[in-house]
Write an enzyme that holds these catalytic residues in place. Structure first.
Site, mmCIF file in Angstrom:
data_model
loop_
_atom_site.group_PDB
_atom_site.id
_atom_site.type_symbol
_atom_site.label_atom_id
_atom_site.label_comp_id
_atom_site.label_asym_id
_atom_site.label_seq_id
_atom_site.Cartn_x
_atom_site.Cartn_y
_atom_site.Cartn_z
ATOM 1 N N GLY A 10 -7.368 88.191 -34.808
ATOM 2 C CA GLY A 10 -7.814 87.215 -33.803
ATOM 3 C C GLY A 10 -9.137 86.591 -34.211
ATOM 4 N NE ARG A 73 4.765 87.407 -35.820
ATOM 5 C CZ ARG A 73 5.575 88.184 -35.112
ATOM 6 N NH1 ARG A 73 5.181 88.662 -33.963
ATOM 7 N NH2 ARG A 73 6.779 88.485 -35.545
ATOM 8 N N GLY A 114 -11.063 92.559 -38.172
ATOM 9 C CA GLY A 114 -11.263 93.712 -37.300
ATOM 10 C C GLY A 114 -10.494 94.925 -37.792
ATOM 11 C CG ASP A 115 -8.484 97.336 -34.989
ATOM 12 O OD1 ASP A 115 -8.242 96.110 -35.080
ATOM 13 O OD2 ASP A 115 -8.070 98.021 -34.035
ATOM 14 N N GLY A 116 -7.395 95.997 -37.728
ATOM 15 C CA GLY A 116 -6.150 95.784 -38.474
ATOM 16 C C GLY A 116 -6.436 95.313 -39.894
ATOM 17 C CB THR A 137 -13.268 92.475 -33.342
ATOM 18 O OG1 THR A 137 -12.704 92.534 -32.020
ATOM 19 C CG2 THR A 137 -14.054 93.755 -33.556
ATOM 20 C CG ASP A 139 -11.616 93.561 -29.033
ATOM 21 O OD1 ASP A 139 -11.772 92.649 -28.197
ATOM 22 O OD2 ASP A 139 -10.549 93.747 -29.641
ATOM 23 C CG ASP A 141 -12.291 97.595 -31.429
ATOM 24 O OD1 ASP A 141 -12.698 96.794 -32.304
ATOM 25 O OD2 ASP A 141 -11.104 97.619 -31.059
ATOM 26 N NE ARG A 174 -10.977 83.692 -1.148
ATOM 27 C CZ ARG A 174 -10.819 82.413 -1.433
ATOM 28 N NH1 ARG A 174 -11.503 81.857 -2.422
ATOM 29 N NH2 ARG A 174 -9.977 81.677 -0.747
ATOM 30 N NE ARG A 183 -6.178 94.307 -29.964
ATOM 31 C CZ ARG A 183 -4.972 93.975 -29.533
ATOM 32 N NH1 ARG A 183 -4.267 94.794 -28.790
ATOM 33 N NH2 ARG A 183 -4.451 92.825 -29.853
ATOM 34 C CD GLU A 234 -7.433 93.009 -23.502
ATOM 35 O OE1 GLU A 234 -6.777 92.011 -23.160
ATOM 36 O OE2 GLU A 234 -7.807 93.202 -24.677
ATOM 37 N NE ARG A 277 -7.078 84.089 -2.992
ATOM 38 C CZ ARG A 277 -7.215 82.766 -2.812
ATOM 39 N NH1 ARG A 277 -7.589 82.002 -3.798
ATOM 40 N NH2 ARG A 277 -6.981 82.242 -1.631
ATOM 41 C CD GLN A 285 -13.013 87.708 -22.248
ATOM 42 O OE1 GLN A 285 -13.507 88.800 -22.132
ATOM 43 N NE2 GLN A 285 -11.747 87.479 -21.951
ATOM 44 N NE ARG A 286 -9.319 85.554 -30.227
ATOM 45 C CZ ARG A 286 -8.030 85.902 -30.175
ATOM 46 N NH1 ARG A 286 -7.670 87.045 -29.595
ATOM 47 N NH2 ARG A 286 -7.112 85.144 -30.698
HETATM 48 O O1 F6P Z 1 -9.060 91.776 -30.668
HETATM 49 C C1 F6P Z 1 -9.494 90.608 -30.046
HETATM 50 C C2 F6P Z 1 -8.624 90.282 -28.873
HETATM 51 O O2 F6P Z 1 -9.095 89.101 -28.268
HETATM 52 C C3 F6P Z 1 -8.471 91.414 -27.850
HETATM 53 O O3 F6P Z 1 -9.596 91.530 -27.017
HETATM 54 C C4 F6P Z 1 -7.200 91.000 -27.158
HETATM 55 O O4 F6P Z 1 -6.519 92.103 -26.607
HETATM 56 C C5 F6P Z 1 -6.398 90.428 -28.280
HETATM 57 O O5 F6P Z 1 -7.287 90.031 -29.291
HETATM 58 C C6 F6P Z 1 -5.555 89.244 -27.885
HETATM 59 O O6 F6P Z 1 -4.851 88.823 -29.007
HETATM 60 P P1 F6P Z 1 -3.836 87.599 -28.983
HETATM 61 O O7 F6P Z 1 -4.662 86.352 -29.053
HETATM 62 O O8 F6P Z 1 -3.023 87.797 -30.207
HETATM 63 O O9 F6P Z 1 -3.045 87.710 -27.734
#
Ligand code: F6P
Length: 359
Positions: A10, A73, A114-116, A137, A139, A141, A174, A183, A234, A277, A285-286
């Protein structure tokens, strides 16, 4: 020297700053840089290698995204192939990747991910590919570094969103439940929830009891605070339940998390009777420009990656440790997610400020 640069997984604010730092640091050493487009796809499935010099990286430090494109991918060890009927299967194409890398005459790879991506880089390093990694990342992490670039920008976006959510929540009496990315780690939720004055923060590291969440909202009500802001990562889950998934993804990629905000909101509405709500902040966020912190970190990481190559230090990740950028062996990083430490001062501060962590 001919250096290849790849961005995988990502995207995150600061990717372009790393690319610029690598290209310029290489250029001033008299080396050449090349970008592999869309992760490793530019070597595996199309002719996607582009020369990168000062002209190509001019004016990109502040730009979000990546000029090279990315994919989650594109794992060469678990490459997804489709047959005529659309059925997917995984094939190991790492040998093709190493061969394409060598045929291009590259001497080193800077892999930004990132990790992957780190796992893939470690496997490629074990196959003899000279790689240096840069931890990316939102995240945060990745272990072996106190920070990944992209995290500060994501936290900043999330905090700004929480500030905005506050005023509308208060006007309407509210409860607002805001779902943030991250993640299986709660860094973004914790940092922005604390900075954005959330009343409840739910993290993957602390399974929550919805009754405790409702207690907090009722207590605020009793004290005349008729609105509440709940931040939920999430990857958070109730102590008696599982992580919510939008999609269990197929071969060659990872599951998609999401949906916990609506579950939590429904339970709060049932438990407290208050109108509740949700807001799922998602890919906001990205996106966008990296913060000053992320730009600087990304530039430092890029410079440090080229210094590692100059020293012949491969199979490492550059990381922020204390005031310095250090080199950490990939073997010490892969498969070790960095979670929020429950004994740390930030968790303690949140509790001391009266924020409920749902436990
Ligand atoms: O690892 C970054 C991240 O934005 C995570 O916080 C989130 O779960 C994931 O990628 C979402 O990935 P995609 O854009 O493939 O749905």
């Amino acid at each position: 020297m001919r250096i290849a640069i790849s961005t995988g997984g990502g995207d995150a604010p600061g990717l372009n700053a790393v690319i610029r730092a690598v290209v310029l640091s290489a250029h001033y050493r008299g080396w050449k840089s090349y970008g592999i487009q869309r992760g490793y796809e530019g070597l595996l499935s199309f002719n996607g290698v582009v020369p990168l010099g000062p002209a190509e990286v001019r004016g990109i430090t502040h730009l979000g995204g990546t000029i090279l494109g990315t994919t989650n991918r594109g794992n060469p060890f678990r490459y997804v192939m489709r047959d005529g009927e659309g059925n997917e299967s995984e094939v190991d194409r790492s040998g093709d990747l190493v061969a394409a890398f060598q045929a291009s005459g590259f001497d080193a790879l800077v892999s930004i991910g990132g990790d992957g991506s780190l796992l893939i880089s470690h496997q490629l390093w074990c196959k003899g590919l000279p790689v240096v990694c840069v931890p990316k990342t939102i995240d945060n992490d990745v272990s072996g570094t106190q920070r990944t670039f992209g995290f500060d920008s994501a936290v900043s976006t999330a905090t700004e969103a929480l500030d905005k959510v506050h005023s509308t929540a208060e006007s309407h009496d509210r409860v607002m439940v805001v779902e943030l990315m991250g993640r299986y780690a709660g860094w973004i939720a914790l940092y922005s929830g604390l900075s954005g004055s959330a009343d409840v923060i739910l993290l993957p590291e602390i399974p929550f009891d919805i009754e405790k969440v409702c207690d907090k909202i009722r207590a605020r009500e009793a004290a005349g605070r008729r609105f509440s802001v709940v931040v939920v990562a999430e990857g958070a889950r109730p102590s008696d339940g599982a992580i919510e998934l939008v999609e269990r993804r197929g071969v060659g990629t990872v599951d998609r998390l999401g949906g916990i905000a609506s579950k939590v909101a429904r339970a709060i509405e049932l438990g407290t009777g208050k109108e509740t709500r949700t807001l799922v902040l998602g890919h906001l966020q990205r996106g966008g420009s990296p913060t000053t912190y992320d730009r600087l970190l990304a530039l430092r990481f890029g410079g440090a990656a080229v210094r590692a190559i100059a020293d012949g230090a491969f199979g490492v990740m550059v990381g922020l440790n204390g005031p310095d950028i250090t080199r950490v062996p990939l073997a010490d990083v892969v498969g070790r997610a960095k979670n929020v430490p429950l004994g740390g001062d930030i968790i303690a501060t949140a509790r001391e400020l009266g924020i409920s962590l749902g436990d």
